[in-house]
Motif scaffolding. Structure first.
Motif, PDB file in Angstrom:
ATOM      1  N   ARG A   2      -9.081 -28.202  -4.420  1.00  0.00           N
ATOM      2  CA  ARG A   2      -9.688 -28.916  -5.537  1.00  0.00           C
ATOM      3  C   ARG A   2     -11.130 -29.317  -5.186  1.00  0.00           C
ATOM      4  NH1 ARG A   2      -7.419 -31.444  -9.820  1.00  0.00           N
ATOM      5  NH2 ARG A   2      -5.340 -31.165  -8.888  1.00  0.00           N
ATOM      6  N   GLY A   3     -12.054 -29.065  -6.090  1.00  0.00           N
ATOM      7  CA  GLY A   3     -13.442 -29.455  -5.890  1.00  0.00           C
ATOM      8  C   GLY A   3     -14.264 -28.507  -5.054  1.00  0.00           C
ATOM      9  N   ALA A   4     -13.667 -27.401  -4.561  1.00  0.00           N
ATOM     10  CA  ALA A   4     -14.407 -26.453  -3.722  1.00  0.00           C
ATOM     11  C   ALA A   4     -15.375 -25.623  -4.554  1.00  0.00           C
ATOM     12  CB  ALA A   4     -13.443 -25.532  -2.987  1.00  0.00           C
ATOM     13  N   ARG A   5     -16.492 -25.212  -3.931  1.00  0.00           N
ATOM     14  CA  ARG A   5     -17.391 -24.227  -4.510  1.00  0.00           C
ATOM     15  C   ARG A   5     -17.127 -22.902  -3.815  1.00  0.00           C
ATOM     16  NH1 ARG A   5     -22.221 -24.436  -3.324  1.00  0.00           N
ATOM     17  NH2 ARG A   5     -23.199 -23.717  -5.244  1.00  0.00           N
ATOM     18  N   LEU A   6     -17.233 -21.806  -4.558  1.00  0.00           N
ATOM     19  CA  LEU A   6     -16.950 -20.492  -3.999  1.00  0.00           C
ATOM     20  C   LEU A   6     -18.248 -19.757  -3.695  1.00  0.00           C
ATOM     21  CD1 LEU A   6     -13.989 -19.288  -6.231  1.00  0.00           C
ATOM     22  CD2 LEU A   6     -13.916 -20.464  -4.030  1.00  0.00           C
ATOM     23  N   LYS A   7     -18.244 -19.043  -2.584  1.00  0.00           N
ATOM     24  CA  LYS A   7     -19.416 -18.264  -2.185  1.00  0.00           C
ATOM     25  C   LYS A   7     -18.963 -16.856  -1.811  1.00  0.00           C
ATOM     26  CE  LYS A   7     -23.455 -18.289   0.846  1.00  0.00           C
ATOM     27  NZ  LYS A   7     -24.208 -19.039   1.873  1.00  0.00           N
ATOM     28  N   ALA A   8     -19.499 -15.862  -2.518  1.00  0.00           N
ATOM     29  CA  ALA A   8     -19.164 -14.473  -2.228  1.00  0.00           C
ATOM     30  C   ALA A   8     -20.035 -13.953  -1.098  1.00  0.00           C
ATOM     31  CB  ALA A   8     -19.361 -13.607  -3.471  1.00  0.00           C
ATOM     32  N   GLU A   9     -19.461 -13.096  -0.269  1.00  0.00           N
ATOM     33  CA  GLU A   9     -20.217 -12.466   0.814  1.00  0.00           C
ATOM     34  C   GLU A   9     -20.098 -10.954   0.693  1.00  0.00           C
ATOM     35  OE1 GLU A   9     -19.710 -11.757   5.509  1.00  0.00           O
ATOM     36  OE2 GLU A   9     -19.572 -13.848   4.893  1.00  0.00           O
ATOM     37  N   PRO A  10     -21.102 -10.302   0.098  1.00  0.00           N
ATOM     38  CA  PRO A  10     -21.050  -8.853  -0.029  1.00  0.00           C
ATOM     39  C   PRO A  10     -21.502  -8.170   1.252  1.00  0.00           C
ATOM     40  CG  PRO A  10     -23.027  -9.692  -1.063  1.00  0.00           C
ATOM     41  CD  PRO A  10     -22.265 -10.891  -0.565  1.00  0.00           C
ATOM     42  N   ASP A  11     -21.015  -6.974   1.455  1.00  0.00           N
ATOM     43  CA  ASP A  11     -21.487  -6.124   2.533  1.00  0.00           C
ATOM     44  C   ASP A  11     -22.793  -5.488   2.079  1.00  0.00           C
ATOM     45  OD1 ASP A  11     -21.586  -3.263   3.881  1.00  0.00           O
ATOM     46  OD2 ASP A  11     -20.279  -4.503   5.122  1.00  0.00           O
ATOM     47  N   PRO A  12     -23.737  -5.220   2.984  1.00  0.00           N
ATOM     48  CA  PRO A  12     -24.985  -4.551   2.571  1.00  0.00           C
ATOM     49  C   PRO A  12     -24.751  -3.234   1.845  1.00  0.00           C
ATOM     50  CG  PRO A  12     -25.215  -5.415   4.792  1.00  0.00           C
ATOM     51  CD  PRO A  12     -23.771  -5.605   4.408  1.00  0.00           C
ATOM     52  N   SER A  13     -23.622  -2.561   2.146  1.00  0.00           N
ATOM     53  CA  SER A  13     -23.345  -1.277   1.501  1.00  0.00           C
ATOM     54  C   SER A  13     -22.715  -1.446   0.124  1.00  0.00           C
ATOM     55  CB  SER A  13     -22.409  -0.438   2.381  1.00  0.00           C
ATOM     56  OG  SER A  13     -21.156  -1.079   2.524  1.00  0.00           O
ATOM     57  N   GLY A  14     -22.369  -2.676  -0.244  1.00  0.00           N
ATOM     58  CA  GLY A  14     -21.854  -2.897  -1.583  1.00  0.00           C
ATOM     59  C   GLY A  14     -20.531  -3.618  -1.673  1.00  0.00           C
ATOM     60  N   PRO A  15     -19.504  -3.219  -0.889  1.00  0.00           N
ATOM     61  CA  PRO A  15     -18.197  -3.864  -1.042  1.00  0.00           C
ATOM     62  C   PRO A  15     -18.251  -5.355  -0.696  1.00  0.00           C
ATOM     63  CG  PRO A  15     -18.030  -1.830   0.228  1.00  0.00           C
ATOM     64  CD  PRO A  15     -19.486  -2.133   0.096  1.00  0.00           C
ATOM     65  N   LEU A  16     -17.324  -6.077  -1.258  1.00  0.00           N
ATOM     66  CA  LEU A  16     -17.231  -7.502  -0.988  1.00  0.00           C
ATOM     67  C   LEU A  16     -16.514  -7.734   0.333  1.00  0.00           C
ATOM     68  CD1 LEU A  16     -17.861 -10.250  -2.352  1.00  0.00           C
ATOM     69  CD2 LEU A  16     -15.555 -10.177  -3.301  1.00  0.00           C
ATOM     70  N   ARG A  17     -17.119  -8.519   1.209  1.00  0.00           N
ATOM     71  CA  ARG A  17     -16.506  -8.822   2.507  1.00  0.00           C
ATOM     72  C   ARG A  17     -15.554 -10.000   2.430  1.00  0.00           C
ATOM     73  NH1 ARG A  17     -18.994  -7.411   7.617  1.00  0.00           N
ATOM     74  NH2 ARG A  17     -20.683  -5.916   7.353  1.00  0.00           N
ATOM     75  N   ALA A  18     -15.947 -11.039   1.717  1.00  0.00           N
ATOM     76  CA  ALA A  18     -15.142 -12.257   1.708  1.00  0.00           C
ATOM     77  C   ALA A  18     -15.589 -13.153   0.568  1.00  0.00           C
ATOM     78  CB  ALA A  18     -15.289 -13.003   3.037  1.00  0.00           C
ATOM     79  N   VAL A  19     -14.713 -14.090   0.208  1.00  0.00           N
ATOM     80  CA  VAL A  19     -15.064 -15.191  -0.676  1.00  0.00           C
ATOM     81  C   VAL A  19     -14.724 -16.472   0.078  1.00  0.00           C
ATOM     82  CG1 VAL A  19     -14.553 -16.393  -2.822  1.00  0.00           C
ATOM     83  CG2 VAL A  19     -14.724 -13.893  -2.808  1.00  0.00           C
ATOM     84  N   HIS A  20     -15.746 -17.293   0.326  1.00  0.00           N
ATOM     85  CA  HIS A  20     -15.572 -18.530   1.070  1.00  0.00           C
ATOM     86  C   HIS A  20     -15.372 -19.697   0.111  1.00  0.00           C
ATOM     87  CE1 HIS A  20     -17.161 -16.178   4.400  1.00  0.00           C
ATOM     88  NE2 HIS A  20     -18.253 -15.934   3.692  1.00  0.00           N
ATOM     89  N   ALA A  21     -14.567 -20.646   0.509  1.00  0.00           N
ATOM     90  CA  ALA A  21     -14.407 -21.894  -0.226  1.00  0.00           C
ATOM     91  C   ALA A  21     -15.185 -22.978   0.516  1.00  0.00           C
ATOM     92  CB  ALA A  21     -12.933 -22.267  -0.332  1.00  0.00           C
ATOM     93  N   LEU A  22     -16.206 -23.529  -0.135  1.00  0.00           N
ATOM     94  CA  LEU A  22     -17.049 -24.548   0.470  1.00  0.00           C
ATOM     95  C   LEU A  22     -16.576 -25.921   0.020  1.00  0.00           C
ATOM     96  CD1 LEU A  22     -20.536 -22.877  -0.134  1.00  0.00           C
ATOM     97  CD2 LEU A  22     -18.927 -22.502   1.752  1.00  0.00           C
ATOM     98  N   VAL A  23     -16.229 -26.749   0.990  1.00  0.00           N
ATOM     99  CA  VAL A  23     -15.777 -28.110   0.723  1.00  0.00           C
ATOM    100  C   VAL A  23     -16.678 -29.060   1.512  1.00  0.00           C
ATOM    101  CG1 VAL A  23     -13.387 -27.446   0.252  1.00  0.00           C
ATOM    102  CG2 VAL A  23     -14.091 -27.927   2.610  1.00  0.00           C
ATOM    103  N   PRO A  24     -16.675 -30.355   1.198  1.00  0.00           N
ATOM    104  CA  PRO A  24     -17.549 -31.277   1.937  1.00  0.00           C
ATOM    105  C   PRO A  24     -17.344 -31.240   3.445  1.00  0.00           C
ATOM    106  CG  PRO A  24     -16.692 -32.345  -0.024  1.00  0.00           C
ATOM    107  CD  PRO A  24     -15.987 -31.025   0.085  1.00  0.00           C
ATOM    108  N   GLU A  25     -16.137 -30.909   3.888  1.00  0.00           N
ATOM    109  CA  GLU A  25     -15.841 -30.913   5.326  1.00  0.00           C
ATOM    110  C   GLU A  25     -16.269 -29.634   6.030  1.00  0.00           C
ATOM    111  OE1 GLU A  25     -13.367 -33.701   3.131  1.00  0.00           O
ATOM    112  OE2 GLU A  25     -13.663 -31.523   2.909  1.00  0.00           O
ATOM    113  N   GLY A  26     -16.571 -28.566   5.281  1.00  0.00           N
ATOM    114  CA  GLY A  26     -16.963 -27.313   5.931  1.00  0.00           C
ATOM    115  C   GLY A  26     -16.661 -26.106   5.068  1.00  0.00           C
ATOM    116  N   ARG A  27     -16.295 -25.023   5.708  1.00  0.00           N
ATOM    117  CA  ARG A  27     -16.093 -23.749   5.023  1.00  0.00           C
ATOM    118  C   ARG A  27     -14.747 -23.149   5.396  1.00  0.00           C
ATOM    119  NH1 ARG A  27     -20.759 -19.209   5.023  1.00  0.00           N
ATOM    120  NH2 ARG A  27     -21.830 -21.033   4.181  1.00  0.00           N
TER     121      ARG A  27
END
Length: 243
Positions: free
Chosen positions: A61-86
């Motif tokens: 709850r309350g997390a912000r999402l951050k996508a991490e694409p690979d330079p070649s195009g595919p998506l590597r990961a989606v991170h959940a950013l919370v006040p305590e970290g990632r």
């Protein structure tokens, strides 16, 4: 085994999937009772999960999402950013016989140690875990093996928030559902990720803002770097899908 009704393959592509209420390697038997879940065994627990294709994540709850694409195009990961970290939870192709996390945890420990981190090995509810500390930044890495997949969770943040952050990581892992395709894939390869077309409004803005971002890095340069991709071995073969 749990006696709860099974939800089977419940994911709806491009949507937030909702499931209606109704000592082996990396905790393989444990996950069958407590999660994470294979798509064929997902519980009817009513949790909302963000559908990313191969994984369905219960976002804190309350997390912000951050996508991490690979330079070649595919998506590597989606991170959940919370006040305590990632928080990052990713799924990889694994051999039918299991044992991938046992290999990887030592490879990862050696890599992080070479980058200046102090390493500690812990035992958790799924088995072996890795804790890497660099200055005031600490990362916990957890691996869980399922049927032809391996789930890896990483929680990174400041030392003073580690206890709460790593508790959130465990809760996120317990609720994750992995949907392994029927296609054979190279062992250690990241299971494909997709950004849903109709991301909920609370997450949409942060995902759009995050494209693109630096690959491989889940924390500040002065903190430990955890690779999102796994090291590949020549001749490792493929991991068969279902069926």
């Amino acid at each position: 085994m749990s006696q709860e009704p099974r939800g089977g393959r419940h994911r709806q592509k491009g949507r937030v999937a909702q499931v209606s209420v109704a000592a082996d390697p990396a905790g393989r038997r444990h996950h069958q009772r407590q999660g994470p879940w294979d798509a064929d065994e997902a519980p009817r627990d009513g949790k909302l999960r963000l559908d990313l294709g191969s994984v369905q994540l219960p976002v804190p709850r309350g997390a912000r999402l951050k996508a991490e694409p690979d330079p070649s195009g595919p998506l590597r990961a989606v991170h959940a950013l919370v006040p305590e970290g990632r928080l990052t939870v990713s799924a990889f192709a694994a051999p039918r016989t299991g044992g991938l996390w046992t290999e990887l945890v030592e490879e990862l420990a050696a890599q992080l140690q070479s980058e200046g981190a102090t390493i500690r090995r812990d035992r958790g509810e799924w088995g072996r875990e890795l804790v890497a500390r660099n200055g005031n930044t600490v990362a916990r890495v957890i691996g869980v093996e399922g049927p032809r997949w391996m789930l890896r969770g990483v929680g990174t943040g400041q030392v003073q928030h580690a206890l709460k952050l790593h508790g959130m990581l465990r809760e996120m892992i317990r609720g994750t559902v992995v949907s392994r395709s029927s296609d054979p894939l190279p062992v250690r390869s990241l299971l494909p990720l997709e950004i849903p077309e109709d991301v909920p409004a609370g997450f949409a803005d942060s995902l759009v803002e995050s494209m693109p971002t630096k690959p491989r890095q889940i924390t500040r340069p002065e903190g430990p770097v955890i690779p999102m991709m796994l090291p590949q071995r020549a001749g490792a073969g493929t991991s068969p899908g279902r069926g």
